[in-house]
Design a protein around this motif. Structure first.
Motif, PDB file in Angstrom:
ATOM      1  N   GLU A 103       0.850  -1.198   0.000  1.00 39.28           N
ATOM      2  CA  GLU A 103       0.000   0.000   0.000  1.00 39.28           C
ATOM      3  C   GLU A 103       0.888   1.252   0.000  1.00 39.28           C
ATOM      4  O   GLU A 103       1.222   1.800   1.037  1.00 39.28           O
ATOM      5  CB  GLU A 103      -0.923  -0.025   1.238  1.00 39.28           C
ATOM      6  N   HIS A 192     -10.330  -0.491  -1.628  1.00 37.83           N
ATOM      7  CA  HIS A 192     -11.194  -0.139  -0.500  1.00 37.83           C
ATOM      8  C   HIS A 192     -11.648   1.311  -0.613  1.00 37.83           C
ATOM      9  O   HIS A 192     -10.898   2.231  -0.311  1.00 37.83           O
ATOM     10  CB  HIS A 192     -10.537  -0.446   0.841  1.00 37.83           C
ATOM     11  N   ARG A 203     -11.651  10.021  -0.155  1.00 33.95           N
ATOM     12  CA  ARG A 203     -11.204   8.668  -0.500  1.00 33.95           C
ATOM     13  C   ARG A 203     -12.270   7.889  -1.268  1.00 33.95           C
ATOM     14  O   ARG A 203     -11.992   6.851  -1.835  1.00 33.95           O
ATOM     15  CB  ARG A 203     -10.813   7.925   0.787  1.00 33.95           C
TER      16      ARG A 203
HETATM   17 ZN   LIG Z   1      -5.910   2.210   2.990  1.00 31.10          ZN
END
Ligand SMILES: [Zn+2]
Length: 307
Positions: A103, A192, A203
């Motif tokens: 990530e 996600h 996000r």
């Molecule tokens: Zn994340």
């Protein structure tokens, strides 16, 4: 194989700190509960807050060591997924396939070729950045400064496409998002995130981003993080995101990406609640076929195209 594919959790980074076990722990995800809930594939993120690149690389390597230690301690329950065919092997039938994800590419510094070393280490999925700017791209917090994917970042995209690694656009800024859709020649995932229309968080994905993902043939993994779900912040609101995205771009582009152990406040208490999800989806009008695709089929389609 279990019935559920989950595209993102931070369990390994957490366990590397707490020293707890993957089999049984006090967090959102452990193997005993995952097995009962019917998890078939779980993506595990390596993550450390962006800091000095060398430091980050050391941290990532320590987390991979935790990952492989846990996998070898639990060989009867899990195996590391290296290529898609591994899922089909009879010996893996009742086990959970684990997929290693990075990530944020800070650990590479400016050395794009290190991605080959990480591939040899079993890495099969990567996100260019986590929220901030690094040498590869700008994250969602770049805001007005967002200059998208850098020249190095584009080189990295070429390498990972060639290697057969999944590209994850979660945390990437909007400019980079649309550039990735243009440059990357394979289906993408946003591991996600939810729909910004229902919960206006940076996000989450705008309708334009969701439509671009549809054109690309990719999937978005809806996430159980409260801040990204919004409204009453319970499991039913998570289903609202699945319904909304399905109506906008089709249920073939919806998957799951819990972010278990990645945030304190979730609309699901842990992986055990996944066992109710199929029933909840069918009650909201999804056919058994659509439900199966949301729980696993859509994510498997992208994995098969790449790994
Ligand atoms: Zn994340």
């Amino acid at each position: 194989m279990g019935k559920i594919v989950d595209l993102h959790c931070d369990t390994i980074s957490l366990l590397a700190k707490t020293k707890e076990s993957l089999k049984n722990n006090g967090g959102h995800f452990d193997l005993l509960r995952a097995k009962r809930a019917g998890i078939g594939v779980q993506f595990f993120a390596l993550f450390c807050l962006p800091r000095d690149n060398e430091d980050t690389l050391r941290e990532i390597l320590k987390q991979s060591e935790k990952y492989y230690c846990e996998l070898s301690l639990n060989q009867e329950e899990v195996y590391p997924l290296m290529q898609y065919e591994d899922i089909l092997l009879p010996v893996n039938q009742d086990k959970i396939a684990c997929l290693l994800h990075l990530e944020g590419a800070e650990a590479l510094g400016s050395d794009v070729e290190l991605i080959h070393v990480l591939y040899r280490l079993g890495l099969r999925s990567i996100g260019l950045t986590w929220n901030y700017r690094n040498l590869m791209a700008d994250g969602v917090l770049a805001g007005d400064q967002d200059s998208g994917i850098s020249k190095k970042g584009r080189q990295l995209l070429e390498e990972i496409s060639e290697l057969g690694m999944i590209l994850d656009l979660a945390h990437l800024g909007e400019k980079g998002f649309f550039e990735a859709v243009e440059y990357y020649d394979k289906p993408l995932i946003v591991s996600h995130a939810n729909a910004r229309h229902l919960c206006p968080h940076r996000r989450n994905l705008s309708n334009e981003q969701l439509k671009a993902l549809q054109m690309n043939g990719g999937v978005v993994g809806v996430t159980a993080v409260k801040d990204f779900v919004g409204s009453h912040e319970n499991a039913y609101d998570l289903i609202d995101h699945i319904v909304y995205i399905s109506e906008l771009i089709g249920s073939d582009h919806v998957a799951l990406g819990s972010d278990f152990d990645g945030a304190d406040h979730m609309v699901l208490s842990g992986v055990e609640e996944y066992q109710n999800l199929g029933g909840l989806l069918e009650r909201r009008g999804f056919t058994p076929g659509e439900t199966e695709n949301i729980l696993s089929g859509n994510a498997l389609r992208v994995m098969k195209a790449i790994l």
